[in-house]
Design a protein around this motif. Structure first.
Motif, PDB file in Angstrom:
ATOM      1  N   PRO A  21       0.950  -1.365  -0.025  1.00 46.50           N
ATOM      2  CA  PRO A  21      -0.131  -0.603   0.212  1.00 46.50           C
ATOM      3  C   PRO A  21       0.689   1.198   0.100  1.00 46.50           C
ATOM      4  N   ASN A  22       0.558   2.341  -1.074  1.00 50.84           N
ATOM      5  CA  ASN A  22       1.384   3.697  -0.435  1.00 50.84           C
ATOM      6  C   ASN A  22       1.014   4.456  -0.071  1.00 50.84           C
ATOM      7  N   ARG A  23       2.098   5.375   0.721  1.00 49.39           N
ATOM      8  CA  ARG A  23       1.499   6.133   1.266  1.00 49.39           C
ATOM      9  C   ARG A  23       0.149   7.896   0.882  1.00 49.39           C
ATOM     10  N   VAL A  24      -0.108   7.640   1.789  1.00 51.24           N
ATOM     11  CA  VAL A  24      -1.445   8.165   1.004  1.00 51.24           C
ATOM     12  C   VAL A  24      -1.164  10.081   1.971  1.00 51.24           C
ATOM     13  N   ILE A  25      -1.617  10.705   0.693  1.00 52.13           N
ATOM     14  CA  ILE A  25      -1.645  12.176   1.083  1.00 52.13           C
ATOM     15  C   ILE A  25      -2.892  12.579   0.726  1.00 52.13           C
ATOM     16  N   LYS A  26      -3.561  13.799   1.606  1.00 51.89           N
ATOM     17  CA  LYS A  26      -4.985  14.276   1.578  1.00 51.89           C
ATOM     18  C   LYS A  26      -4.467  15.456   1.938  1.00 51.89           C
ATOM     19  N   LEU A  60     -14.734  13.714  -4.573  1.00 47.71           N
ATOM     20  CA  LEU A  60     -12.867  13.751  -3.593  1.00 47.71           C
ATOM     21  C   LEU A  60     -12.332  12.389  -5.147  1.00 47.71           C
ATOM     22  N   TYR A  61     -11.255  13.515  -5.030  1.00 49.84           N
ATOM     23  CA  TYR A  61     -10.289  12.313  -6.701  1.00 49.84           C
ATOM     24  C   TYR A  61      -9.011  11.924  -6.548  1.00 49.84           C
ATOM     25  N   SER A  62      -9.007  11.136  -6.479  1.00 46.15           N
ATOM     26  CA  SER A  62      -7.900   9.587  -6.599  1.00 46.15           C
ATOM     27  C   SER A  62      -7.385   9.760  -7.738  1.00 46.15           C
ATOM     28  N   ARG A  63      -5.452   9.748  -7.468  1.00 45.99           N
ATOM     29  CA  ARG A  63      -4.649   9.489  -8.248  1.00 45.99           C
ATOM     30  C   ARG A  63      -3.514   8.774  -7.398  1.00 45.99           C
ATOM     31  N   GLU A  64      -2.200   7.293  -8.185  1.00 43.89           N
ATOM     32  CA  GLU A  64      -1.178   7.409  -7.659  1.00 43.89           C
ATOM     33  C   GLU A  64      -0.430   8.399  -8.421  1.00 43.89           C
ATOM     34  N   VAL A  65       0.423   9.452  -7.803  1.00 47.42           N
ATOM     35  CA  VAL A  65       1.245   9.920  -8.703  1.00 47.42           C
ATOM     36  C   VAL A  65       2.924   9.434  -7.899  1.00 47.42           C
ATOM     37  N   VAL A  67       6.678  10.966  -6.366  1.00 55.24           N
ATOM     38  CA  VAL A  67       6.383  12.156  -6.029  1.00 55.24           C
ATOM     39  C   VAL A  67       8.405  12.114  -5.189  1.00 55.24           C
ATOM     40  N   ASP A  68       9.089  12.669  -6.336  1.00 54.59           N
ATOM     41  CA  ASP A  68      10.769  12.781  -5.142  1.00 54.59           C
ATOM     42  C   ASP A  68      10.430  10.585  -5.505  1.00 54.59           C
ATOM     43  N   SER A  69      10.011  10.560  -6.425  1.00 60.59           N
ATOM     44  CA  SER A  69      10.965   8.639  -6.385  1.00 60.59           C
ATOM     45  C   SER A  69       9.950   7.552  -5.382  1.00 60.59           C
ATOM     46  N   GLU A  70       9.160   8.828  -4.795  1.00 57.54           N
ATOM     47  CA  GLU A  70       8.490   7.537  -3.902  1.00 57.54           C
ATOM     48  C   GLU A  70       6.586   7.130  -5.307  1.00 57.54           C
ATOM     49  N   GLN A  71       6.514   6.261  -4.464  1.00 56.65           N
ATOM     50  CA  GLN A  71       5.126   6.171  -5.202  1.00 56.65           C
ATOM     51  C   GLN A  71       3.901   6.810  -4.022  1.00 56.65           C
ATOM     52  N   VAL A  72       3.178   7.515  -4.393  1.00 54.94           N
ATOM     53  CA  VAL A  72       2.205   7.819  -2.961  1.00 54.94           C
ATOM     54  C   VAL A  72       0.437   8.031  -3.995  1.00 54.94           C
ATOM     55  N   THR A  73      -0.435   8.375  -3.188  1.00 54.36           N
ATOM     56  CA  THR A  73      -1.167   7.708  -3.604  1.00 54.36           C
ATOM     57  C   THR A  73      -1.515  10.184  -2.976  1.00 54.36           C
ATOM     58  N   ILE A  74      -2.796  10.174  -3.664  1.00 52.32           N
ATOM     59  CA  ILE A  74      -3.344  11.649  -3.945  1.00 52.32           C
ATOM     60  C   ILE A  74      -4.785  11.558  -3.771  1.00 52.32           C
ATOM     61  N   GLN A  75      -4.827  11.868  -2.497  1.00 49.99           N
ATOM     62  CA  GLN A  75      -6.431  12.170  -2.543  1.00 49.99           C
ATOM     63  C   GLN A  75      -6.903  13.493  -2.531  1.00 49.99           C
ATOM     64  N   VAL A  76      -7.497  14.316  -3.172  1.00 51.68           N
ATOM     65  CA  VAL A  76      -7.804  15.589  -3.515  1.00 51.68           C
ATOM     66  C   VAL A  76      -9.770  15.985  -2.884  1.00 51.68           C
ATOM     67  N   GLN A  77      -9.776  16.281  -2.007  1.00 55.16           N
ATOM     68  CA  GLN A  77     -11.590  16.808  -1.674  1.00 55.16           C
ATOM     69  C   GLN A  77     -12.012  17.897  -2.392  1.00 55.16           C
ATOM     70  N   ASP A  78     -12.032  17.986  -3.218  1.00 48.49           N
ATOM     71  CA  ASP A  78     -13.086  18.631  -4.107  1.00 48.49           C
ATOM     72  C   ASP A  78     -14.543  19.630  -2.816  1.00 48.49           C
ATOM     73  N   CYS A 189       3.123  18.710  -2.990  1.00 50.90           N
ATOM     74  CA  CYS A 189       2.930  17.164  -2.320  1.00 50.90           C
ATOM     75  C   CYS A 189       4.190  16.847  -2.109  1.00 50.90           C
ATOM     76  N   CYS A 190       5.448  17.998  -2.004  1.00 49.47           N
ATOM     77  CA  CYS A 190       6.722  17.270  -1.890  1.00 49.47           C
ATOM     78  C   CYS A 190       6.625  17.887  -0.632  1.00 49.47           C
ATOM     79  N   GLN A 191       6.537  18.600   0.204  1.00 57.79           N
ATOM     80  CA  GLN A 191       6.581  18.856   1.662  1.00 57.79           C
ATOM     81  C   GLN A 191       5.706  17.767   2.445  1.00 57.79           C
ATOM     82  N   LEU A 192       4.345  17.714   1.477  1.00 56.67           N
ATOM     83  CA  LEU A 192       4.192  16.069   2.764  1.00 56.67           C
ATOM     84  C   LEU A 192       4.910  15.087   2.673  1.00 56.67           C
ATOM     85  N   ALA A 193       5.084  15.214   2.064  1.00 56.68           N
ATOM     86  CA  ALA A 193       6.196  13.570   1.419  1.00 56.68           C
ATOM     87  C   ALA A 193       6.730  13.543   2.801  1.00 56.68           C
TER      88      ALA A 193
END
Length: 252
Positions: A21-26, A60-65, A67-78, A189-193
């Motif tokens: 499982p990837n790290r999740v950034i919300k 709620l939008y979600s994509r795997e991206v 960030v700095d060579s790390e695979q993370v899941t981005i979740q964006v709540q509109d 995203c980089c700041q949060l990662a």
């Protein structure tokens, strides 16, 4: 569809059969009505700009991206547009919950809408109040910078307000420049990662549940274990060879 995103590109990639499982950034995106929140989110995640949207229902939008060579899941709540009534702003319950849920908050106003700019300071106060002791990082986005003839907020006012609030500021155009939008969200995203993952109440239980989920996924009939198509044939040949050897020994 999974998307891989780095500093310059977004590209499709195949989904691995088994993966940790990837790290999740919300992130929660908040602002007045019609400032382009949904357009910004879709632009960041897909590179596409769509000019017209139905009334925001809080998707709620979600994509795997990447960030700095790390695979993370981005979740964006509109979130639905916030309105000011009698010089007072109140957040709907689901918007307040989005702030508490998020790792970071993106405040958005339109340079063509003075009222949306005037909302920001009060929205920031509500974010601080809703976040409590776990105040999430905040960035300020000024959208629609391409509409120079309709500008109602001076270009210097955004940075001044961001300095007062203690947050980063970006002036962007969702319709004209993907790179601006990407840069703002990617920096966040980089700041949060770089921050340590948020603590859990029972990490050992979480690890156990993750392991159990992974085991169930491996055992799931929807994802069967790969089998060699010649396995049965090999077993049959082995038995035949063993029987022939036994008959030969017996005859001797």
């Amino acid at each position: 569809m999974r998307l891989i995103q780095n500093m310059t590109t977004i590209a499709e990639c195949p989904t691995p059969e088994y993966s940790a499982p990837n790290r999740v950034i919300k992130m929660a995106v908040i602002g007045g009505s019609g400032v382009g929140k949904t357009a910004l989110v879709v632009r960041f995640l897909t590179r596409r700009f769509i000019g017209d949207y139905e009334r925001n229902a809080g998707n709620l939008y979600s994509r795997e991206v990447q960030v700095d060579s790390e695979q993370v899941t981005i979740q964006v709540q509109d979130t639905p547009g916030v309105e000011m009534t009698d010089n007072c702003v109140s957040l709907p319950d689901h918007v307040a919950c989005s702030i508490q849920w998020a790792d970071a908050v993106v405040l958005v106003y339109s340079v063509t809408d003075r009222r949306s700019f005037d909302l920001i300071e009060q929205l920031h106060q509500l974010v601080v109040r809703a976040g409590g002791t776990n105040m999430p990082p905040v960035i300020l986005l000024a959208n629609k910078s391409d509409l120079l003839h309709l500008r109602r907020v001076d270009s210097q006012q955004g940075p001044l307000l961001a300095g007062t609030l203690g947050c980063s500021f970006y002036e962007v155009s969702a319709s004209e420049d993907y790179s601006q939008v990407h840069h703002a969200f990617h920096r966040l995203c980089c700041q949060l990662a770089k921050q340590p993952p948020p603590p859990t109440s029972n990490s050992s239980s979480s690890h156990a549940n993750s392991a159990s989920t992974a085991t169930e996924k491996r055992r799931s009939p929807l994802i069967p274990r790969p089998k060699s198509p010649n396995m049965q044939d090999l077993k049959r040949r082995f038995k035949q060879a063993l029987s022939a050897k036994v008959r030969t020994v017996t005859s001797v």
